[in-house]
Motif scaffolding. Structure first.
Motif, PDB file in Angstrom:
ATOM      1  N   CYS A   9     -93.659   3.765  29.174  1.00 50.98           N
ATOM      2  CA  CYS A   9     -92.884   3.868  30.412  1.00 50.98           C
ATOM      3  C   CYS A   9     -91.412   4.100  30.131  1.00 50.98           C
ATOM      4  O   CYS A   9     -90.786   3.376  29.356  1.00 50.98           O
ATOM      5  CB  CYS A   9     -93.047   2.603  31.251  1.00 50.98           C
ATOM      6  SG  CYS A   9     -92.174   2.723  32.835  1.00 50.98           S
ATOM      7  N   LYS A  10     -90.880   5.158  30.749  1.00 52.59           N
ATOM      8  CA  LYS A  10     -89.448   5.417  30.730  1.00 52.59           C
ATOM      9  C   LYS A  10     -88.892   5.065  32.095  1.00 52.59           C
ATOM     10  O   LYS A  10     -89.195   5.733  33.073  1.00 52.59           O
ATOM     11  CB  LYS A  10     -89.166   6.895  30.445  1.00 52.59           C
ATOM     12  CG  LYS A  10     -87.681   7.227  30.471  1.00 52.59           C
ATOM     13  CD  LYS A  10     -87.386   8.693  30.789  1.00 52.59           C
ATOM     14  CE  LYS A  10     -87.049   8.939  32.240  1.00 52.59           C
ATOM     15  NZ  LYS A  10     -85.680   8.552  32.649  1.00 52.59           N
ATOM     16  N   PRO A  11     -88.089   4.018  32.186  1.00 54.10           N
ATOM     17  CA  PRO A  11     -87.533   3.648  33.490  1.00 54.10           C
ATOM     18  C   PRO A  11     -86.467   4.646  33.944  1.00 54.10           C
ATOM     19  O   PRO A  11     -86.107   5.572  33.207  1.00 54.10           O
ATOM     20  CB  PRO A  11     -86.911   2.279  33.243  1.00 54.10           C
ATOM     21  CG  PRO A  11     -87.368   1.860  31.881  1.00 54.10           C
ATOM     22  CD  PRO A  11     -87.686   3.104  31.134  1.00 54.10           C
ATOM     23  N   THR A  12     -85.940   4.419  35.131  1.00 56.65           N
ATOM     24  CA  THR A  12     -84.844   5.224  35.676  1.00 56.65           C
ATOM     25  C   THR A  12     -83.634   5.143  34.745  1.00 56.65           C
ATOM     26  O   THR A  12     -83.360   4.082  34.179  1.00 56.65           O
ATOM     27  CB  THR A  12     -84.425   4.656  37.047  1.00 56.65           C
ATOM     28  OG1 THR A  12     -85.586   4.492  37.834  1.00 56.65           O
ATOM     29  CG2 THR A  12     -83.435   5.579  37.750  1.00 56.65           C
ATOM     30  N   ARG A  45     -81.400   1.936  34.463  1.00 58.54           N
ATOM     31  CA  ARG A  45     -82.172   0.725  34.775  1.00 58.54           C
ATOM     32  C   ARG A  45     -82.081  -0.294  33.633  1.00 58.54           C
ATOM     33  O   ARG A  45     -82.006  -1.501  33.834  1.00 58.54           O
ATOM     34  CB  ARG A  45     -83.631   1.109  35.042  1.00 58.54           C
ATOM     35  CG  ARG A  45     -84.538  -0.034  35.382  1.00 58.54           C
ATOM     36  CD  ARG A  45     -84.029  -0.867  36.533  1.00 58.54           C
ATOM     37  NE  ARG A  45     -84.758  -0.656  37.773  1.00 58.54           N
ATOM     38  CZ  ARG A  45     -84.401  -1.190  38.933  1.00 58.54           C
ATOM     39  NH1 ARG A  45     -83.315  -1.959  39.013  1.00 58.54           N
ATOM     40  NH2 ARG A  45     -85.095  -0.968  40.026  1.00 58.54           N
ATOM     41  N   PRO A  77     -87.913   7.679  36.867  1.00 54.62           N
ATOM     42  CA  PRO A  77     -88.829   6.968  35.979  1.00 54.62           C
ATOM     43  C   PRO A  77     -90.165   7.699  35.825  1.00 54.62           C
ATOM     44  O   PRO A  77     -90.590   8.417  36.729  1.00 54.62           O
ATOM     45  CB  PRO A  77     -89.034   5.630  36.701  1.00 54.62           C
ATOM     46  CG  PRO A  77     -88.850   5.948  38.158  1.00 54.62           C
ATOM     47  CD  PRO A  77     -87.842   7.072  38.215  1.00 54.62           C
ATOM     48  N   SER A 101     -84.864  -4.990  32.109  1.00 54.72           N
ATOM     49  CA  SER A 101     -84.147  -4.277  33.176  1.00 54.72           C
ATOM     50  C   SER A 101     -82.967  -5.090  33.689  1.00 54.72           C
ATOM     51  O   SER A 101     -82.938  -6.305  33.559  1.00 54.72           O
ATOM     52  CB  SER A 101     -85.081  -3.994  34.351  1.00 54.72           C
ATOM     53  OG  SER A 101     -86.103  -3.107  33.943  1.00 54.72           O
ATOM     54  N   GLN A 137     -82.843   6.817  27.447  1.00 57.85           N
ATOM     55  CA  GLN A 137     -83.235   5.646  28.226  1.00 57.85           C
ATOM     56  C   GLN A 137     -84.210   4.825  27.397  1.00 57.85           C
ATOM     57  O   GLN A 137     -85.149   5.363  26.810  1.00 57.85           O
ATOM     58  CB  GLN A 137     -83.890   6.094  29.539  1.00 57.85           C
ATOM     59  CG  GLN A 137     -84.397   4.964  30.407  1.00 57.85           C
ATOM     60  CD  GLN A 137     -83.298   3.998  30.800  1.00 57.85           C
ATOM     61  OE1 GLN A 137     -82.261   4.383  31.301  1.00 57.85           O
ATOM     62  NE2 GLN A 137     -83.517   2.712  30.550  1.00 57.85           N
ATOM     63  N   GLY A 163     -87.303   2.495  26.766  1.00 57.55           N
ATOM     64  CA  GLY A 163     -88.577   2.348  27.469  1.00 57.55           C
ATOM     65  C   GLY A 163     -89.549   1.493  26.681  1.00 57.55           C
ATOM     66  O   GLY A 163     -89.259   1.036  25.580  1.00 57.55           O
ATOM     67  N   GLU A 193     -89.643   2.122  39.849  1.00 55.47           N
ATOM     68  CA  GLU A 193     -90.596   1.783  38.785  1.00 55.47           C
ATOM     69  C   GLU A 193     -91.791   1.005  39.351  1.00 55.47           C
ATOM     70  O   GLU A 193     -92.922   1.144  38.884  1.00 55.47           O
ATOM     71  CB  GLU A 193     -89.924   0.914  37.703  1.00 55.47           C
ATOM     72  CG  GLU A 193     -88.952   1.633  36.793  1.00 55.47           C
ATOM     73  CD  GLU A 193     -87.580   1.803  37.395  1.00 55.47           C
ATOM     74  OE1 GLU A 193     -87.350   1.265  38.503  1.00 55.47           O
ATOM     75  OE2 GLU A 193     -86.746   2.491  36.784  1.00 55.47           O
TER      76      GLU A 193
END
Lengths: 480, 488
Positions: free
Chosen positions: B191-194, B197, B438, B231, B212, B214, B464
């Motif tokens: 998962c790559k968040p915003t 974030r 995201p 986060s 970013q 993740g 997310e």
């Protein structure tokens, strides 16, 4: 051939903040090397900058004081070049969206006002300092990063200056403004204020700009003035010989008083500017501008004008008084206490106070004679005369006592009673017949001698003006 | 089931319930690492002593009945471009071969505070530049599903370690797909968040406006757990968002309302491997059966995403990597230096690998005077157009689903001599970085030869929570995430 010299100036002023531009390290001057550093200002992998709000506000204040147009949107850019004193090998600066653009500074040269246009005002970070070992043959240099990341304001003029005097006046006016608004201590010996000059020559009357030479490394106003003189003579002798002035960057060597080529136009850096992605843009709204404006005090040029109008002192004197904000404040505090003698107070400050300050290498804030004390001295002066007043002033500095108490202690009040003086003068003439006779024959200096003798008798308390009158009257009467 | 085969949340529950001690978990894990790491080579550095020390601390807290963190006793690996105090952080580069940071990255502080146990630092393409792990200066990590194949990049080490069960979860960085692509190739959840974030403070920068941090995990629940911990706003990162962090975990199984899924045609076109394509189509059918509405979309400017990315990313990289000059830290040439330029040239010639050099050259080129407007500025404009595409799309849909990568994992050496082919491997992941939204990759099938296939779910900025739920919905109805490779 006659040439016109065309000059512009870039000024770097270190901003007066507690901490650096992008980290919490102290900005204190003169600490042990590399004791004011952290991962951020050392440019370690993974670190990020966070803007010092105070530094930004200082810059905004400076831009407003220099009558700049304030950008609603400002951003930072990376300026890339390799040098060991630059931790990230790029300097976070402003290029595309400066804080201020299109401003001006009004200067006065030989009584004439001239406007110098400011191209832009922007905020950037300071580099570190290289220390080269003095031992010959050393194969290393040391770097001190204490200064790296100190906030730096850059002020760039248009090529508007045409003489050494204009450049000098601009530098002084600018320094004065920065000191007035309190954004920089402008200490040149600590490198807080530095200059880069661009100088070109063109045939008088020509509209075409000549090849421009940029000079770096100017750490004092004196150096700027020296380099200008040097460049004018160097460039004009080249032009006289029919040779070209090369467009280049030169370094000023203060020890040998020469400029030397640093790099040619072809070797000029390509700074590869692009927006700094680690910082967010700053939006400046009208409210922020208005708020900042209220923190800007009256600036030297308007203060000077006001002093002339309000206190009827000469422009020259007003210039000296407003050259230092603290001195101007001192003067106004004095005038506030005694409205009737601004001219005399100004004379005292310019002649006596300033001389003492210079001798004692102190500033007016720490000066023992407060405005109230000076005003009291001026008020009591008619009773003691100018020459005793000067002595009292010195006594005040030495003892911290007020003028009235010194005068009382030493019973210095002047004798102004004509009948009492008449008797004393008669006695002095009797005791010095030769001098009296000489005066009668037209020897003017004899009168000075006689007055001196009288002063001795009265311990300086006689009013010299009245004394002169009595002597003249008595001696001319005697010769009849 | 052996303890290392459990998910992070499962092992945490066992530790908290005192069914196993944190020290026993570490002991068993290192036994497994000793067996399997030689086949996979996921790690650049293991911190056995540090791990035991922390495990002891967690056990002691539990003994005393003290409160423990959200990741109590969970072994975590970190991509080796995330700074760790007292542990080398090399970025898989010779130039930082012996670099030991004096500080912890924001995310490292956070997971330590939540009682995670750091096992070691995982392999990557040098400075996170690459899609196969072959650009590591030290060694190539193998894909646990087929050790002749690459694990993906740049975070191939983290993905391979999670798949091989040599760690329970890992943190990586995603600049153009470096978390999602290796997760797809190795069959786990990435998962790559915003953008904004998770703080980037302490992540060694590659391309600042795209980087970013993740998560790489065994399932969606673990992704929610790890993201919950890392986060949030950080005052040391100016680009870190002040937007509040919602609860990702407690209602992860509830998808609210009618789900509208966008299916962009540009992500199913030429170059897409047919097995990958049909696996994702099958997945979309599962959503449909669960009541979701599939909406055909067009993101017309995404065709320019790879070109745009390689201008912006290389420009920023050329500047971010300028600091590696040998003056203050890092590699210094043993050869004699005549002057400062000589010194810089030698340090950088010896210290950087060829892909990093290629990108520095490209970046300097696109930023140089006279080209800035034609390349960097134009790319920034195209980036805005791509952003607009997504904004328009998200007016109509809750999320967008596509394949994570056009192909499954390729063979070691297959693309290393053809950088352009290699770059295309990130064609579906890059847009999310350019736009800052995201994205999550979840396993959605296997090829005939047994290689995992990943499906990407993209969401709105700071949403997310939604994509985790959408991912969980799929995971709840499938068992792809539970499959384990045979490691012999």
């Amino acid at each position: 051939m006659k040439y016109e010299v065309v000059m512009g100036l870039e000024t770097h002023a270190e901003l007066d903040t507690e901490s650096k531009l992008f980290c919490g390290c102290s900005t204190k001057f003169g600490s042990e090397p590399n004791t004011q550093t952290c991962p951020v200002c050392l440019g370690l992998p993974g670190v990020l900058p966070v803007m010092n709000k105070k530094a930004f506000e200082h810059s905004l204040k400076a831009a407003l004081s220099l009558s700049c147009e304030i950008s609603e949107f400002t951003n930072f850019d990376r300026k890339s070049y390799y040098y060991p004193d630059l931790p990230k090998n790029y300097q976070t600066s402003q290029n595309y969206f400066n804080i201020g653009n299109n401003g001006y500074v009004d200067i006065v040269v030989k009584g004439k006002e001239k406007r110098i246009d400011i191209h832009n005002v922007h905020l950037e970070e300071e580099a570190g300092k290289l220390v080269h070992p003095e031992t010959s043959g050393a194969n290393y240099s040391l770097v001190d990063f204490n200064r790296a990341g100190v906030p730096l304001l850059e002020i760039v003029t248009q090529p508007d200056m045409r003489s050494v005097e204009e450049v000098e006046s601009y530098m002084q006016t600018l320094r004065n403004i920065l000191l007035y608004i309190g954004v920089s201590d402008c200490k040149m010996q600590e490198g807080s204020l530095r200059f880069e000059a661009s100088i070109s020559l063109r045939e008088e009357g020509s509209n075409v700009l000549g090849n421009r030479v940029e000079i770096k490394n100017l750490n004092s106003m004196k150096a700027v003035l020296k380099v200008i003189a040097y460049e004018i003579s160097r460039q004009s002798s080249l032009l006289d010989k029919g040779e070209d002035v090369l467009m280049e960057t030169r370094l000023w060597d203060d020890v040998d008083s020469v400029s030397r080529r640093m790099r040619s136009k072809e070797e000029a850096h390509d700074y590869r500017y692009f927006p700094e992605p680690d910082l967010v843009p700053v939006w400046i709204d009208q409210e922020w501008i208005d708020e900042t404006r209220t923190t800007i005090p009256e600036l030297p040029v308007s203060k000077r004008q006001r002093f002339v109008n309000e206190y009827t002192i000469s422009d020259y004197d007003a210039g000296i008084l407003t050259d230092d904000k603290l001195l101007a404040d001192y003067f106004e505090e004095c005038v506030g206490l005694s409205q009737d003698s601004p001219k005399e107070l100004s004379n005292w400050i310019i002649n006596d106070v300033l001389r003492e300050l210079n001798e004692r290498k102190t500033n007016v804030q720490d000066f023992i004679v407060s405005p109230k004390m000076l005003v009291d001295l001026v008020k009591i002066k008619p009773a003691i005369g100018s020459s005793i007043a000067k002595d009292v002033f010195v006594e005040m500095i030495n003892t911290g006592k007020t003028a009235p108490s010194i005068v009382k202690e030493k019973s210095l009040t002047q004798m102004g009673d004509v009948s009492e003086l008449n008797d004393i003068v008669a006695k002095v003439i009797d005791e010095n017949p030769k001098a009296a006779e000489d005066y009668g024959k037209g020897k003017k200096s004899a009168l000075t001698f006689l007055i001196g003798q009288t002063m001795k008798v009265t311990k300086g308390k006689a009013n010299p003006k009245i004394l002169t009158e009595i002597f003249k009257e008595k001696l001319s009467a005697g010769s009849k | 089931m052996l303890s290392h085969e459990l998910s992070a949340n499962q092992i945490k529950e066992k530790i908290i319930k005192r069914e196993i001690t944190a020290q026993e978990v570490i002991e068993e894990l290192f036994e497994w690492i000793n067996l399997k790491e030689p086949l996979i080579k996921a790690y650049l550095c293991l911190d056995r002593d540090g791990a035991f020390l922390k495990a002891k601390e967690v056990d002691k807290k539990l003994d005393n009945g003290d409160k423990v963190g959200l990741l109590a006793g969970v072994p975590v690996a970190l991509k080796d471009n995330i700074c760790t105090v007292d542990i080398k952080t090399t970025c898989a580069s010779k130039i930082l071969e012996d670099f030991i940071p004096p500080y912890d990255a924001f995310v490292v502080k956070r997971i330590k505070e939540e009682d995670a146990i750091i096992i070691g630092k995982t392999n990557l393409d040098e400075f996170a530049m690459g899609s196969s792990n072959e650009n590591s200066a030290f060694h190539v990590t193998r894909n646990p599903w087929n050790t002749d194949c690459i694990p993906g990049g740049s975070g191939g080490g983290s993905a391979a370690a999670v798949t091989a069960d040599t760690v329970f979860m890992a943190l990586g960085s995603d600049t153009g797909g470096s978390v999602r692509q290796p997760s797809a190739f190795c069959g786990n959840v990435g998962c790559k968040p915003t953008y904004g974030r998770v703080s980037r403070y302490g992540l060694v920068a590659f391309a600042s406006s795209l980087d970013q941090i993740g998560s790489v995990t065994k399932d969606v629940y673990d992704a929610a757990l790890l993201l919950q911990v890392v986060s949030g706003h950080d005052g040391f990162d100016s680009t870190s968002a002040t937007v509040g962090v919602p609860d990702y975990i407690s209602d992860i199984n509830n998808v609210d309302g009618n789900l509208k899924i966008g299916v962009p045609k540009e992500f199913f076109g030429e170059g897409l491997n047919s097995e990958v394509g049909s696996a994702v189509m099958n997945a979309l059918e599962i959503y449909k059966k669960n009541g979701a509405e599939l909406i055909d979309l067009s993101l017309p400017h995404c065709g320019y995403a790879v070109a745009t990315y390689y201008i912006i990313a290389t420009a920023e990289a050329s500047s971010n990597l300028a600091r590696y000059d040998g003056v203050r830290y890092g590699h210094r040439s043993q050869l004699s230096e005549d002057n400062i330029i000589d010194m810089y040239s030698r340090v950088r010639a010896e210290g950087f690998g060829s892909e990093v050099k290629r990108r520095i050259l490209l970046g300097n080129y696109v930023l140089s005077s006279g080209f800035y407007e034609d390349y960097y500025l134009k790319a920034s404009k195209v980036r805005n157009l791509i952003r607009n595409d997504f904004e328009d799309a998200f007016k109509k849909v809750d999320c967008i689903i596509s394949p994570t990568c056009p192909t499954p994992a390729f063979r070691i050496g297959e693309k290393i001599t053809d950088p352009l082919q290699m770059y295309l491997s990130d064609i579906y992941t890059i847009p999310a970085n350019l736009v800052g939204i995201p994205g999550i990759s979840v396993p959605c099938g296997f090829t005939n030869t047994g290689l995992p296939i990943g499906m990407q779910i993209l969401g709105k900025h700071f949403d997310e929570r939604k994509i985790l739920k959408v991912a969980k919905l799929f995971e709840n109805g499938t068992d792809f995430h539970l499959k384990k490779p045979e490691l012999n």
